[in-house]
Each structure stands twice: as C-alpha cells, then as structure tokens.
Design a protein around this motif. Structure first.
Motif, PDB file in Angstrom:
ATOM      1  N   LYS A 116       0.751  -1.098   0.037  1.00 46.18           N
ATOM      2  CA  LYS A 116      -0.010   0.063   0.045  1.00 46.18           C
ATOM      3  C   LYS A 116       0.865   1.093   0.017  1.00 46.18           C
ATOM      4  O   LYS A 116       1.766   1.277   0.738  1.00 46.18           O
ATOM      5  CB  LYS A 116      -0.817  -0.202   1.400  1.00 46.18           C
ATOM      6  N   ALA A 117       0.492   2.203  -0.785  1.00 48.18           N
ATOM      7  CA  ALA A 117       1.385   3.424  -0.945  1.00 48.18           C
ATOM      8  C   ALA A 117       0.534   4.365   0.232  1.00 48.18           C
ATOM      9  O   ALA A 117      -0.307   4.124   1.038  1.00 48.18           O
ATOM     10  CB  ALA A 117       1.065   3.877  -2.278  1.00 48.18           C
ATOM     11  N   SER A 118       1.349   5.461   0.225  1.00 47.54           N
ATOM     12  CA  SER A 118       1.232   6.615   1.425  1.00 47.54           C
ATOM     13  C   SER A 118      -0.280   7.229   1.210  1.00 47.54           C
ATOM     14  O   SER A 118      -0.996   7.615   2.169  1.00 47.54           O
ATOM     15  CB  SER A 118       2.072   7.547   1.205  1.00 47.54           C
ATOM     16  N   ASN A 119      -0.901   7.050  -0.077  1.00 44.52           N
ATOM     17  CA  ASN A 119      -2.164   7.505  -0.256  1.00 44.52           C
ATOM     18  C   ASN A 119      -3.332   6.642   0.173  1.00 44.52           C
ATOM     19  O   ASN A 119      -4.337   7.000  -0.192  1.00 44.52           O
ATOM     20  CB  ASN A 119      -2.340   7.957  -1.517  1.00 44.52           C
ATOM     21  N   ASP A 225      -1.483  -4.373   4.873  1.00 45.48           N
ATOM     22  CA  ASP A 225      -0.892  -3.420   3.940  1.00 45.48           C
ATOM     23  C   ASP A 225      -0.324  -4.253   2.530  1.00 45.48           C
ATOM     24  O   ASP A 225       0.480  -3.683   1.702  1.00 45.48           O
ATOM     25  CB  ASP A 225       0.423  -2.619   4.310  1.00 45.48           C
TER      26      ASP A 225
END
Length: 231
Positions: A116-119, A225
C-alpha cells in the motif's frame, strides 16, 4: 603430505556439511552437485596451501578454520541464492510503492505482492507492450482503464479509437474507447490480448488496473498493507 590429506578431508567435510544444511539436498540437480563439488575442491586446495605455508601447527589450524568458514559461507550463499533474491525483492517492493515483489509460494503458484502506498491505495508498475505504466489497483473498475496519455505512451492505435462507452470517473462523466491490449505484465504475471478501455484526453488522473485483469488470476487477496496476486 599429512597436512594436504587433512586439508582434503576438511574440504570434503565442508561439502557434506553444506549438503546437510540444504533442505532439498537430495533433490539437487546435476549442475548444483557439480557446483558443490567444485567448492569443496577449492576449499581443499586453499586449505592445503595454507597448511603448507605455516610453520606453526596452531597458526595453521587457525588459518584453516578461517578459510573453512569462508568456504562454507560461499556454499551456503550459493544454495540459498533464490531465497536471498526473494528477500531482496520484497525489501525493494516495500521501500518503493508500486514495485512488485514476485515469488513462488508453497503451492508452486507464481505470486506477486504489492504494498500500500502513502495515499492508502495499491499502486502498480505495469508493463504494457514493454512500456512502464503506473496504475492504481481498483476492484471497483470492471475493466482496465487507461488514460489517453498512458495509452499513447504504450503504443496503442490512437487513430482507431472510438469513444462510445460512458463511464463515471473521479473527474465526472467521461467517454471510453474499447481496446485490446496485446501484452500486459506485472511482476512475473503476464497476459495477452486483454480487454481494456481508453478515456478521453484529460478526463482521468491515472490509469486503473481493473477486473478485466484481476479476474484472470487464480486468486487475489488483501492482507493488511499487502495485496497478493496469484497467477
């Protein structure tokens, strides 16, 4: 002469120890066995040279022990080189959002892991016709949806597009043109002639990896994540 024989015996013991350390040692192919024999011979030659060059027996034994450990480390690295590559791949994928980590699971399936990315979304670096296209994984999208710019970069036939299918995007209503992607891959998973759509120019912020790809997988699952895609 006795020292040379001792060195040869130690080299063979190292070889046996390396085989014992390998979980699949009795399923090794001919090339792997040849490599191990080669390493054992190298260890024996190095050991004999070290012993022959030492006048003090204690110093000779210490030097031989050091070289034995080095030889054992080299053999261990060779035996577990694939595991090391998997670990390196996972570390890289965790540090660089969108970078896929590929490995073979316990059932023998080719599996790709995305982080999972920061967004909060799962991003993927997808290769379309050999061109890298950043995409967001979207299980709510019925098909792969490409921005006009990404489709153009991937070398699709833009002149033949017909924008006839209405869709709702984050920027509102837009028209999509149905296309067939000749080649698409993510990590070690590859597909050919897969259904997709291209949005009108400027109507989508990013391309989406939708269900027309995800439904070709044997399974996909979200675990914290991680998003796991099984071929």
């Amino acid at each position: 002469m006795q020292r040379v024989l001792i060195a040869i015996i130690v080299g063979l013991l190292l070889l046996i120890g390396a085989l014992a350390l390998a979980p699949d040692s009795f399923n090794m192919d001919g090339d792997q066995i040849a490599q191990l024999v080669k390493y054992g011979m190298i260890a024996a030659l190095i050991g004999s040279g070290v012993l022959a060059s030492q006048r003090n027996l204690g110093q000779a034994v210490r030097s031989l022990a050091i070289w034995s450990l080095i030889a054992l480390a080299l053999v261990t690295v060779y035996l577990y080189r694939n595991d090391a590559q998997d670990v390196a791949s996972r570390l890289t994928a965790g540090l660089i959002p969108g970078r896929a980590s590929t490995f073979t699971d316990a059932q023998g399936f080719n599996t790709v892991v995305l982080y999972k990315a920061s967004n909060g979304h799962f991003q993927a670096e997808v290769s379309i016709n050999g061109k890298n296209v950043p995409m967001m994984v979207d299980t709510g999208a019925s098909m792969i949806a490409l921005t006009y710019e990404d489709a153009e970069r991937a070398g699709l036939d833009m002149a033949g597009l017909s924008f006839t299918s209405p869709v709702m995007t984050a920027n509102g209503r837009a028209m999509m043109a149905p296309v067939t992607i000749p080649s698409l891959s993510i990590g070690g998973i590859e597909r050919t002639n897969i259904r997709a759509g291209v949005a009108e120019r400027g109507r989508m912020a990013e391309s989406l990896l939708g269900m027309s790809f995800l439904q070709t997988l044997s399974a996909f699952s979200f675990e914290g994540d991680e998003l796991k895609l099984r071929d």
